[in-house]
Scaffold this motif. Structure first.
Motif, mmCIF file in Angstrom:
data_model
loop_
_atom_site.group_PDB
_atom_site.id
_atom_site.type_symbol
_atom_site.label_atom_id
_atom_site.label_comp_id
_atom_site.label_asym_id
_atom_site.label_seq_id
_atom_site.Cartn_x
_atom_site.Cartn_y
_atom_site.Cartn_z
ATOM 1 N N ASN A 132 9.697 27.595 -122.693
ATOM 2 C CA ASN A 132 9.921 28.481 -123.830
ATOM 3 C C ASN A 132 8.729 28.501 -124.781
ATOM 4 O O ASN A 132 8.890 28.808 -125.966
ATOM 5 N N GLY A 133 7.549 28.182 -124.237
ATOM 6 C CA GLY A 133 6.325 28.477 -124.964
ATOM 7 C C GLY A 133 5.672 27.381 -125.759
ATOM 8 O O GLY A 133 4.653 27.625 -126.417
ATOM 9 N N VAL A 134 6.216 26.143 -125.746
ATOM 10 C CA VAL A 134 5.543 25.056 -126.454
ATOM 11 C C VAL A 134 4.199 24.780 -125.774
ATOM 12 O O VAL A 134 4.110 24.746 -124.541
ATOM 13 N N GLY A 135 3.149 24.577 -126.590
ATOM 14 C CA GLY A 135 1.788 24.487 -126.061
ATOM 15 C C GLY A 135 1.568 23.389 -125.050
ATOM 16 O O GLY A 135 0.973 23.613 -123.989
ATOM 17 N N ILE A 136 2.060 22.179 -125.340
ATOM 18 C CA ILE A 136 1.865 21.061 -124.415
ATOM 19 C C ILE A 136 3.084 20.152 -124.492
ATOM 20 O O ILE A 136 3.574 19.839 -125.579
ATOM 21 N N ALA A 137 3.592 19.752 -123.335
ATOM 22 C CA ALA A 137 4.777 18.899 -123.256
ATOM 23 C C ALA A 137 4.431 17.646 -122.463
ATOM 24 O O ALA A 137 3.870 17.741 -121.367
ATOM 25 N N LEU A 138 4.764 16.496 -123.016
ATOM 26 C CA LEU A 138 4.473 15.222 -122.369
ATOM 27 C C LEU A 138 5.775 14.555 -121.933
ATOM 28 O O LEU A 138 6.663 14.302 -122.757
ATOM 29 N N HIS A 139 5.868 14.289 -120.634
ATOM 30 C CA HIS A 139 7.043 13.615 -120.084
ATOM 31 C C HIS A 139 6.747 12.123 -119.995
ATOM 32 O O HIS A 139 5.864 11.703 -119.239
ATOM 33 N N VAL A 140 7.468 11.323 -120.782
ATOM 34 C CA VAL A 140 7.197 9.883 -120.815
ATOM 35 C C VAL A 140 8.259 9.127 -120.022
ATOM 36 O O VAL A 140 9.420 9.537 -119.978
ATOM 37 N N PRO A 141 7.872 8.021 -119.382
ATOM 38 C CA PRO A 141 8.827 7.238 -118.600
ATOM 39 C C PRO A 141 9.739 6.417 -119.500
ATOM 40 O O PRO A 141 9.336 5.986 -120.580
ATOM 41 N N SER A 142 10.967 6.202 -119.043
ATOM 42 C CA SER A 142 11.938 5.431 -119.815
ATOM 43 C C SER A 142 13.001 4.881 -118.885
ATOM 44 O O SER A 142 13.419 5.547 -117.943
ATOM 45 N N GLY A 143 13.437 3.651 -119.153
ATOM 46 C CA GLY A 143 14.495 3.052 -118.343
ATOM 47 C C GLY A 143 14.525 1.549 -118.525
ATOM 48 O O GLY A 143 13.757 0.972 -119.309
ATOM 49 N N ILE A 144 15.416 0.901 -117.801
ATOM 50 C CA ILE A 144 15.526 -0.553 -117.848
ATOM 51 C C ILE A 144 15.666 -1.082 -116.434
ATOM 52 O O ILE A 144 16.405 -0.512 -115.610
ATOM 53 N N ASN A 145 14.938 -2.146 -116.125
ATOM 54 C CA ASN A 145 14.979 -2.779 -114.810
ATOM 55 C C ASN A 145 16.089 -3.818 -114.746
ATOM 56 O O ASN A 145 16.644 -4.236 -115.770
ATOM 57 N N ASP A 146 16.407 -4.268 -113.536
ATOM 58 C CA ASP A 146 17.468 -5.255 -113.352
ATOM 59 C C ASP A 146 17.177 -6.558 -114.089
ATOM 60 O O ASP A 146 18.095 -7.258 -114.520
#
Length: 221
Positions: A132-146
């Motif tokens: 929808n037109g945002v100039g730059i989008a950063l996908h960051v990692p997230s989660g928890i390990n066992d």
């Protein structure tokens, strides 16, 4: 260089850890000296979250960011924007997409979305705003390990990427490299949002989500 930063909370600023990794639900800060990193960018920072306004306020307090953000667009605000810029049927069909809020953000801050950056850990949110037109989008990692270690990222890398951006629309969302945060490195807050998750507004959202899923299921039959 960006002119405004849209920032998610969960998985970006904090991670809310549940038992058995902690005794009680607790917000863990993901970055040290985050305020310094945000100030380095030198642009307004607006929180854009699916959390309720009350939950977002608790998270901002836990991160010490209450006075360091230019604005907060919470779930209630996204819902209001959705009804302002879409029809009830579109809202029911699409749900609370964060892109509903973009026209209101543009008008409030007088900044075109092409000059905005967005950071989120959910790919559907990233694709929504990028589409929808945002100039730059950063996908960051997230989660928890066992073992209880958190999957996060280096905020300094994000700052470098945004400062180096030349303003041309990014052809696709950019993925940020993961960083593992061991339990011994956690920045614990002792704070949680557990008392707010069953608020009337959140109950209404769950009902709307269930209704939308039911409609899609029947349409597919």
């Amino acid at each position: 260089m960006i002119s405004l930063l849209l920032l998610d909370l969960d998985g970006v600023i904090v991670f809310e850890v549940a038992p058995p990794h902690v005794k009680n639900l607790e917000l863990i800060l993901l970055h040290d000296l985050l305020i310094n990193g945000l100030k380095t960018l030198g642009v307004p920072v607006v929180v854009l979250t699916h959390r309720s306004r009350a939950e977002a306020a608790v998270i901002l307090q836990s991160a010490g960011l209450q006075g360091d953000v230019a604005g907060l667009i919470a779930a209630e605000d996204i819902l209001g924007a959705a009804f302002a810029y879409g029809t009830p049927w579109q809202v029911l069909r699409k749900g609370l997409r964060k892109s509903w809020a973009l026209p209101a953000i543009e008008r409030r801050y007088r900044i075109d979305r092409k000059k905005m950056a967005f950071i989120d850990d959910r790919l559907d949110n990233i694709e929504d705003l990028a589409g929808n037109g945002v100039g730059i989008a950063l996908h960051v990692p997230s989660g928890i390990n066992d073992d209880g270690s958190l999957i996060s990222f280096d905020f300094e890398q994000v700052v470098r990427v945004l400062r180096d951006w030349n303003g041309d629309p990014a052809p696709r969302p950019l993925a940020i490299a993961p960083r593992i945060v061991a339990q011994s490195e956690w920045y614990r807050t002792g704070i949680s949002t557990s008392t707010l998750t069953m608020s009337p507004f959140n109950r209404m959202r769950r009902f709307g989500r269930s209704l939308r899923n039911l409609l899609w299921k029947r349409a597919a039959e």
